[in-house]
Design an enzyme around this catalytic site. Structure first.
Site, short mmCIF file in Angstrom:
data_model
loop_
_atom_site.label_atom_id
_atom_site.label_comp_id
_atom_site.label_asym_id
_atom_site.label_seq_id
_atom_site.Cartn_x
_atom_site.Cartn_y
_atom_site.Cartn_z
N ASP A 202 0.86 -1.18 0.00
CA ASP A 202 0.00 0.00 0.00
C ASP A 202 0.90 1.23 0.00
O ASP A 202 1.38 1.69 1.05
CB ASP A 202 -0.90 -0.03 1.25
CG ASP A 202 -1.89 1.11 1.31
OD1 ASP A 202 -1.67 2.14 0.63
OD2 ASP A 202 -2.89 0.98 2.04
N GLU A 299 1.30 2.57 13.17
CA GLU A 299 0.26 2.48 12.14
C GLU A 299 -0.86 1.66 12.76
O GLU A 299 -0.91 0.45 12.63
CB GLU A 299 0.82 1.83 10.87
CG GLU A 299 -0.10 2.02 9.67
CD GLU A 299 -1.22 0.99 9.61
OE1 GLU A 299 -2.25 1.21 10.30
OE2 GLU A 299 -1.09 0.00 8.90
N HIS A 454 -5.37 -0.06 1.33
CA HIS A 454 -5.94 -1.33 1.78
C HIS A 454 -7.09 -1.13 2.76
O HIS A 454 -7.85 -2.06 3.03
CB HIS A 454 -4.85 -2.21 2.41
CG HIS A 454 -4.44 -1.79 3.79
ND1 HIS A 454 -3.60 -0.73 4.05
CD2 HIS A 454 -4.76 -2.31 5.00
CE1 HIS A 454 -3.42 -0.61 5.35
NE2 HIS A 454 -4.11 -1.56 5.96
#
Length: 530
Positions: A202, A299, A454
């Protein structure tokens, strides 16, 4: 392998995938063997069950094979003689059997299709001729299996046959057993290489973090850094390459934490980067001076931003390990909404299929989509209103309780448009703002108008479409409430109230209080709309 090579494309992952197996347990006994192939041979000779032959007979793909393995393990203590006769009724064909029965099960991480469709025979495997389209299908199957493993834990009562040993020692003492089992399934779902490959591929996601870390020297030079949920270690390596003096990565999956360790060593960063296996809440101190860090990076975002509740762990780490005034990356996160047209939910596909109506299929999926949020890529042209910022979080100051919120919105039709709103489309962005990233601020955008990610978008399909009219000013108003489900750990409930709003009506609150408003409750343990 260099850091840049690790994120360029799928071919560099082959070396990882060839060596991912470790000792594997027999399906029917406590015998452990070095490889899946040896387990298959052992179970065939000792217990009379040839898994390769059975897959071929039942035409099982990877998806079905994972279910079968978990089913057999769930009742293996009864012995092969008792288990094998039950297979005639295909009892494994239930989403509940995506929840791993054995933590760290090497049978589940095995690449069944790469090994050869339904066969352990080298001759048959070499004739399989896997091509690009097959590789994509295999990746999608493995991804769906991992997501469903988590979904089963989130939406169903935890199975009493699932051992909770994977969670013991990783959760804070006093965590209820159900919560521990969901955590075990959650971290297990992130032990699959396919998920990390998907995230690393991604570009919008990975390059945003790379830019924030590597293009902000004022922040990173000499900094002590904590990477929460480090996965393969990519953010930790970005931080080290950016000049951090010391980096600690923490991941709840023991298997992927070990992979991160190997990656760190392979890239010559072992002197500055260390990896800890376990939940960050259970970490007593960090291997950095003062056990405090200058920068916390993670993340953590899930579908609709808040699904999976990983933000709880990030905020706990912030409060325990970040120095006063230290940087948290990203430091802002915003949720946006817009009205979606009939194609937003993907259900219009069933209106006409090769000249035939498949309305019954559409009706079934529509009914499910009115209760379970869909995750799918929505095209920009399928938005029928202007977007609106629903809510913004300040990661530097917010509390865990702030994740539960309610906010109203009014969505105005796009200029010149007329039609109907069939769904509310939700997405988010996260900002590495000037507050901490003074050299190069960055925004990671997951909107339908941006580069696909994603996370895709989250779609809340309405029971009844609402008429829009730019000429008369008729819009859509509503209220969205996000709440972490207290009974089902890591699950997210989204409550939607929505109604058409004519020009001149007094307020959103008045419209929503009227009998014209419709209300729906959506769960997030995600069902794909495609």
């Amino acid at each position: 392998m260099s850091v840049s090579e690790a994120s360029d494309g799928p071919e560099e992952w082959s070396d990882w995938e060839e060596s991912e197996e470790g000792p594997v347990k027999s399906l029917f006994s406590d015998t452990w063997l070095p490889t899946v192939e040896e387990v298959i041979k052992h179970d065939s000779e000792v217990h009379g069950f040839d898994l390769s032959l059975f897959r071929k007979q039942e035409n099982l793909d990877t998806y079905g094979t994972l279910q079968l393995i978990n089913y057999i393990r769930s009742c293996a203590r009864e012995g092969a003689e008792a288990v094998l006769p039950t297979l005639a009724t295909r009892p494994w064909a239930d989403d509940a059997f995506f929840l791993p029965t054995l933590a760290g099960d090497g049978m589940l991480s095995h690449d069944w299709d790469e090994a050869g469709a339904w066969s352990s025979s080298p001759a048959e495997a070499s004739g399989s001729g896997a091509n690009a389209s097959q590789a994509q299908e295999e990746n999608a199957v493995a991804m769906r299996a991992a997501v469903l493993a988590l979904q089963a834990a989130l939406l169903d009562e935890p199975s009493t046959s699932v051992p909770s040993t994977a969670a013991q020692g990783k959760t804070q003492s006093g965590s209820p057993p159900a919560s521990a089992q969901v955590d075990a399934a959650y971290f297990e779902s992130y032990s699959f290489f396919d998920i990390h490959r998907d995230m690393l591929s991604d570009k919008a996601r990975t390059e945003a973090y790379q830019a924030a870390l590597e293009q902000n020297p004022q922040l990173m030079q000499g900094a002590r850094v904590l990477d929460v949920g480090c996965g393969t270690g990519i953010l930790s390596m970005f931080a080290a390459r950016a000049g951090a003096s010391r980096v600690v990565g923490v991941d709840g999956s023991a298997r992927i934490a070990e992979v991160a360790r190997q990656n760190i060593l392979a890239n010559g960063l072992g002197d500055r980067v260390s990896i800890v296996s376990g939940r960050v809440e259970a970490v007593e101190e960090l291997d950095v001076p003062g056990s405090k860090v200058d920068v916390l990076v993670s993340e953590w975002m899930g579908y609709a931003l808040l699904f999976e509740s990983m933000l709880d762990s990030v905020l706990a780490a912030r409060d325990r390990f970040l120095v006063p005034g230290g940087a948290i990356l990203p430091d802002q996160a915003s949720i946006y909404v817009a009205g979606g047209g009939p194609a937003a939910g993907g259900l219009s596909f069933w209106d006409e299929v090769y000249g035939f109506s498949m309305a019954p299929v559409k009706g079934t999926l529509q009914a499910a989509a009115e209760r379970e949020a869909l995750v799918r890529l929505v095209k920009a042209e399928d938005l029928v209103t202007e977007p609106q910022n629903l809510h913004t979080f300040d990661l530097a100051t917010m509390s865990c309780a702030d994740q539960d919120f309610s906010a109203t919105f009014q969505l105005r039709p796009r200029p010149g448009s007329a039609g109907a709103c069939h769904a509310i489309v939700v997405w988010f962005d996260t900002a590495f703002s000037l507050r901490f990233c003074k050299d190069r601020p960055v925004v990671l955008d997951t909107s339908p108008t941006g580069q696909p990610t994603h996370w895709a978008q989250t779609v809340l399909v309405l029971r009844e479409a609402l008429v829009l009219d730019a000429a008369t000013g008729q819009s859509v108003c509503g209220r969205l409430s996000f709440n972490r489900n207290k009974a089902k750990h890591r699950s997210l409930d989204i409550t939607l109230q929505v109604a058409a709003m004519r020009a001149g009506q007094e307020s959103t609150e008045d419209v929503l209080a009227s009998s014209a408003a419709q209300a729906q409750l959506f769960t997030m343990g995600v069902s794909s709309g495609d």
